[in-house]
Design an enzyme around this catalytic site. Structure first.
Site, PDB file in Angstrom:
ATOM      1  N   ARG A 171     -50.033  24.731  30.735  1.00 30.37           N
ATOM      2  CA  ARG A 171     -48.931  25.357  31.459  1.00 30.37           C
ATOM      3  C   ARG A 171     -48.199  26.353  30.573  1.00 30.37           C
ATOM      4  NH1 ARG A 171     -43.569  26.541  31.200  1.00 30.37           N
ATOM      5  NH2 ARG A 171     -43.272  24.575  30.087  1.00 30.37           N
ATOM      6  N   CYS A 195     -42.649  32.739  27.057  1.00 30.69           N
ATOM      7  CA  CYS A 195     -41.976  32.742  28.354  1.00 30.69           C
ATOM      8  C   CYS A 195     -41.927  34.169  28.891  1.00 30.69           C
ATOM      9  CB  CYS A 195     -40.557  32.179  28.233  1.00 30.69           C
ATOM     10  SG  CYS A 195     -39.629  32.230  29.784  1.00 30.69           S
TER      11      CYS A 195
END
Length: 312
Positions: A13, A244
């Site tokens: 993830r 991110c």
């Protein structure tokens, strides 16, 4: 071995979400199964986010549908809002295994919270608490991560008192654990020790997890500081992948193989096989077509003298 740390593998993830090289569903399943074969028993396998915002997670349901049904493994789906949580619930319909645990996220700064999930910091805490209660009502476990706990890419330093207050508030929903995340890799061992110690004093019965990025080469030192301060679970990403999409210059997580080496050489057991994780990292490197950030998969584990190699 004198102590134990649980490794939570976030490569499928967090490791992939900002990666430009697209990993197929089959590649993601191979990554997940390779980590399980190495001994990992808890993994973030997907996030339920809009595919236009995070294209790498567009096949979340397909990945989850392909997971092995193992009683000894916990599969986590990241959820940023109630819509994402409902998608997580749907993976369990019709008697399917689906995800076992909801990973909820609250963010310690308003600007980053707005850019990451369209909420204020306070709203992210309130929604996280609601999602924890909803997940538990559905028979799932749920945990919460406080993102940007040490610094925000837009607002700068984050006041530790704010993170402590957030942890106390979230604890009211009785999550499985609370994670402290250095999302942009600005923390230091001193700050980590101080924050973890303060939260443990306020919430003595709450299990704590820690999540570090190695953006400024302090990730492993911070992980060790968190362990010494009482953290029992550490996040890591095979090959050191990560970042991110909504936090500029937030580069990779600490590499799983790097963390395993540090812990093993410090007499801390993890139950995860370093050699198998190195093999997995080298496979990831082949898919990427470039050398990933983690170092132990490049150097190898502790060198074996030639005389010992001949007798193996």
């Amino acid at each position: 071995m004198t102590s134990f740390v649980e490794i939570l593998e976030v490569g499928p993830r967090d490791g992939l979400q900002n990666e430009k090289v697209v990993f197929s569903t089959a590649d993601k399943l191979r990554m997940i199964n390779g980590a399980i074969a190495a001994g990992v028993r808890r993994l973030e396998v997907a996030s339920f986010v809009h595919p236009k915002r995070v294209p790498q997670m567009a096949d979340a349901e397909d990945v989850i549908a392909g997971l092995e049904d193992r009683e000894d493994v916990t599969y986590i789906g990241l959820v940023l809002n109630k819509r994402g949580l409902l998608r997580g619930f749907a993976t369990r319909e019709g008697g399917k295994r689906g995800i076992d645990e909801a990973g909820c996220v609250a963010i310690a700064s308003d600007t980053f919270a707005e850019k990451n999930q369209g909420q204020t910091s306070a709203e992210s805490v309130a929604i996280t608490k609601d999602m924890i209660k909803m997940a538990k009502a559905e028979g799932m476990t749920a945990q919460a991560t406080i993102s940007a706990s040490f610094g925000c890419p837009f607002e700068g330093r984050v006041d530790p008192a704010r993170v402590i207050a957030m942890a106390e508030d979230i604890a009211e929903a009785d999550p499985r654990e609370i994670a402290i995340a250095d999302t942009i890799g600005v923390g230091s061992p001193k700050r980590v020790t101080e924050l973890i110690t303060a939260i443990r004093e306020r919430l003595p019965g709450m299990p704590l997890r820690a999540h570090f990025h190695n953006t400024r080469n302090t990730g492993l030192a911070n992980a060790w500081a968190a362990f010494e301060a009482g953290v029992t679970t550490l996040d890591a990403s095979v090959a050191g992948l990560g970042g991110c999409p909504f936090a500029p210059k937030a580069t990779g997580n600490i590499g799983t193989e790097d963390l395993l080496y540090l812990l093993a050489e410090s007499d801390v057991n993890t139950g995860v096989d370093l050699d198998k994780m190195i093999d997995l990292a080298r496979w990831v490197e082949g898919v990427l077509g470039r050398t990933p950030p983690a170092m132990v998969s490049q150097a190898g584990g502790f060198p074996i003298p030639e005389t010992e190699q001949q007798t193996v």
